[in-house]
Design an enzyme around this catalytic site. Structure first.
Site, PDB file in Angstrom:
ATOM      1  N   CYS A 161       0.761  -1.135  -0.023  1.00  0.00           N
ATOM      2  CA  CYS A 161      -0.041  -0.012   0.126  1.00  0.00           C
ATOM      3  C   CYS A 161       0.916   1.343  -0.106  1.00  0.00           C
ATOM      4  CB  CYS A 161      -0.875   0.029   1.254  1.00  0.00           C
ATOM      5  SG  CYS A 161      -1.883  -1.591   1.207  1.00  0.00           S
ATOM      6  N   HIS A 300      -3.387   7.662   6.417  1.00  0.00           N
ATOM      7  CA  HIS A 300      -3.473   6.418   5.533  1.00  0.00           C
ATOM      8  C   HIS A 300      -4.868   5.732   5.850  1.00  0.00           C
ATOM      9  CE1 HIS A 300      -2.287   2.637   3.725  1.00  0.00           C
ATOM     10  NE2 HIS A 300      -2.512   1.941   4.872  1.00  0.00           N
ATOM     11  N   GLU A 311      -2.967   3.949  13.957  1.00  0.00           N
ATOM     12  CA  GLU A 311      -2.472   5.087  13.336  1.00  0.00           C
ATOM     13  C   GLU A 311      -2.731   6.365  14.327  1.00  0.00           C
ATOM     14  OE1 GLU A 311      -2.701   7.573   9.029  1.00  0.00           O
ATOM     15  OE2 GLU A 311      -4.031   5.878   9.122  1.00  0.00           O
ATOM     16  N   LYS A 332      -9.597   7.759   1.436  1.00  0.00           N
ATOM     17  CA  LYS A 332     -10.346   6.393   1.104  1.00  0.00           C
ATOM     18  C   LYS A 332     -11.567   5.994   1.362  1.00  0.00           C
ATOM     19  CE  LYS A 332      -5.707   4.009   1.700  1.00  0.00           C
ATOM     20  NZ  LYS A 332      -4.838   5.462   2.309  1.00  0.00           N
ATOM     21  N   HIS A 337      -9.432   1.995  -1.775  1.00  0.00           N
ATOM     22  CA  HIS A 337      -8.109   1.855  -1.471  1.00  0.00           C
ATOM     23  C   HIS A 337      -7.522   1.312  -2.860  1.00  0.00           C
ATOM     24  CE1 HIS A 337      -4.122   1.273  -0.005  1.00  0.00           C
ATOM     25  NE2 HIS A 337      -4.710   0.272   1.503  1.00  0.00           N
ATOM     26  N   PHE A 397       0.911  -3.503   4.363  1.00  0.00           N
ATOM     27  CA  PHE A 397       1.528  -4.954   4.659  1.00  0.00           C
ATOM     28  C   PHE A 397       2.896  -5.165   4.458  1.00  0.00           C
ATOM     29  CE2 PHE A 397      -3.048  -6.793   3.969  1.00  0.00           C
ATOM     30  CZ  PHE A 397      -3.313  -6.454   5.085  1.00  0.00           C
TER      31      PHE A 397
END
Length: 410
Positions: A161, A300, A311, A332, A337, A397
């Site tokens: 990502c 994010h 976060e 998002k 995403h 990830f």
């Protein structure tokens, strides 16, 4: 180190197929998330996606299309837009000083999925002859280089990502230290095929369908969030030295001021507040920016139960008591995403937010979460906000955390 200007922006996205269209939709809080109308929808537990209104035949002739996965089509069109915006007038002799830096998490997964369905599902011994070329991760960057005749560094990044944030950051680094004089940097992704959607579903990170309003299924930082929604698209930036941009009279959209990169090195899927905080601090340090200079953050903000709370904790760790006074946007919820392309799209939206003095909304924030108690600009854009500098965060990830530090032009 040289200052780096952003002089061109190109966007192919669920929110619109230009930077201006995408920003206008995000500012208005118009969600592009919807039920997928595809033949395999009944085999997906939550058939959701954020798709691009795009027909490759409008941009490429049939022989080209046979060689181009959708992921490369998006990238080529976004590159054309960005260069048309920047008008770099690059001399032939200077093309070896121009680089291409593209992030993608899944590459030409659509072509691979289609090829394997033919091979296994139809029990066929024949497969399309260009499958390797359409499926490889470096195809988008390669095709841009071929089309533009740029012979400088041509690099592809795949860090899940954060792929396009890494691509943009690495391009910034090479321009800042004088290795090259121009870059096309960003990301592209086209993951909305059956195999990909089923794989993400199996990972249990995708959002449940909001039956009352499918477009509101992704709910970053809300207590009732259930996951992310996959999207597709591309966003590319033209980067060049600030002095060069001024000398040629280019329109400067903003400054890419710094880049922080830090790896959790802890778990393949579980994020780390300490790792995210380290990336935020690294971005500030590389930009020579104090924490109290940051006017806004593009989070994010995937909408997954684990990510959003962690976060929030990372932001608090870096900004302390000031964290609650920083507007934080998670777009998002609107464009989905885009995996490896998301960082680049969010960078474009952040640059335009600074230009228009607005904090973009975090839509569908319906229920307050005690673990997510910062100022997420809920459900409506905040107009008339002075935003001279901001951070755009991407956490992935594999633990590769990348943060871009931006300053307004002028």
């Amino acid at each position: 180190m040289r200052r780096v200007a952003v002089t061109g922006m190109g966007v192919v996205s669920p929110l619109g197929n230009s930077a201006g269209e995408a920003f206008a939709a995000a500012r208005a809080g118009r969600s592009a998330v919807h039920r997928l109308d595809v033949p395999f929808a009944h085999r997906i537990s939550a058939p959701l996606g954020a798709t691009v209104a795009f027909n490759g035949a409008d941009h490429f002739d049939p022989p080209q299309l046979r060689m181009l996965d959708r992921v490369s089509q998006f990238a080529l069109v976004a590159a054309r837009q960005a260069l048309a915006d920047a008008q770099p007038a690059l001399a032939e002799a200077d093309r070896h000083r121009a680089g291409i830096f593209i992030g993608t998490g899944m590459g030409g997964i659509g072509s691979i999925d289609d090829g394997y369905q033919t091979l296994y599902g139809e029990d066929s011994d024949r497969i399309k002859p260009f499958l390797v070329l359409t499926g490889m991760h470096n195809a988008p960057a390669a095709w841009i280089g071929i089309e533009q005749h740029w012979s400088g560094p041509n690099l592809s990044y795949s860090t899940a990502c954060s792929s396009s944030a890494v691509a943009i950051g690495e391009a910034w680094l090479r321009i800042a230290r004088g290795d090259i004089d121009m870059a096309l940097a960003g990301g592209t992704e086209a993951p909305l095929c059956f195999g990909s959607l089923k794989a993400w579903e199996a990972l249990r990170t995708v959002a449940s369908l909001d039956v009352a309003d499918p477009s509101a299924s992704c709910k970053p930082f809300s207590r009732n969030r259930s996951g992310m929604v996959l999207g597709e698209g591309a966003a590319l930036l033209v980067l060049e030295p600030w002095d060069r941009a001024l000398a040629r009279g280019a329109t400067i959209h903003g400054e890419l001021a710094g880049y922080g990169l830090f790896t959790d090195a802890g778990h393949i899927t579980r994020p780390s507040a300490a790792g995210q905080a380290a990336a935020l601090r690294a971005a500030l340090q590389s930009a020579g920016m104090a924490a109290d200079e940051v006017d806004a953050i593009n989070a994010h903000g995937t909408g997954t139960p684990a990510n959003d709370g962690i976060e929030t904790a990372a932001i608090k760790e870096v900004f302390g008591s000031r964290a609650s006074r920083i507007p934080i946007s998670a777009t998002k919820a609107l464009h989905g995403h885009l995996l490896g392309a998301t960082s680049a799209l969010e960078c474009v939206l952040s640059l335009m937010a600074m230009q228009h003095s607005v904090a973009l909304p975090t839509m569908h924030l319906q229920q307050a979460d005690p673990a997510c108690d910062l100022d997420y600009v809920p459900n409506a854009a905040r107009e008339g906000v002075t935003v001279r500098s901001m951070l755009s965060s991407s956490f992935a990830f594999g633990g590769t955390n990348a943060v871009l530090a931006l300053r307004a032009a002028g």
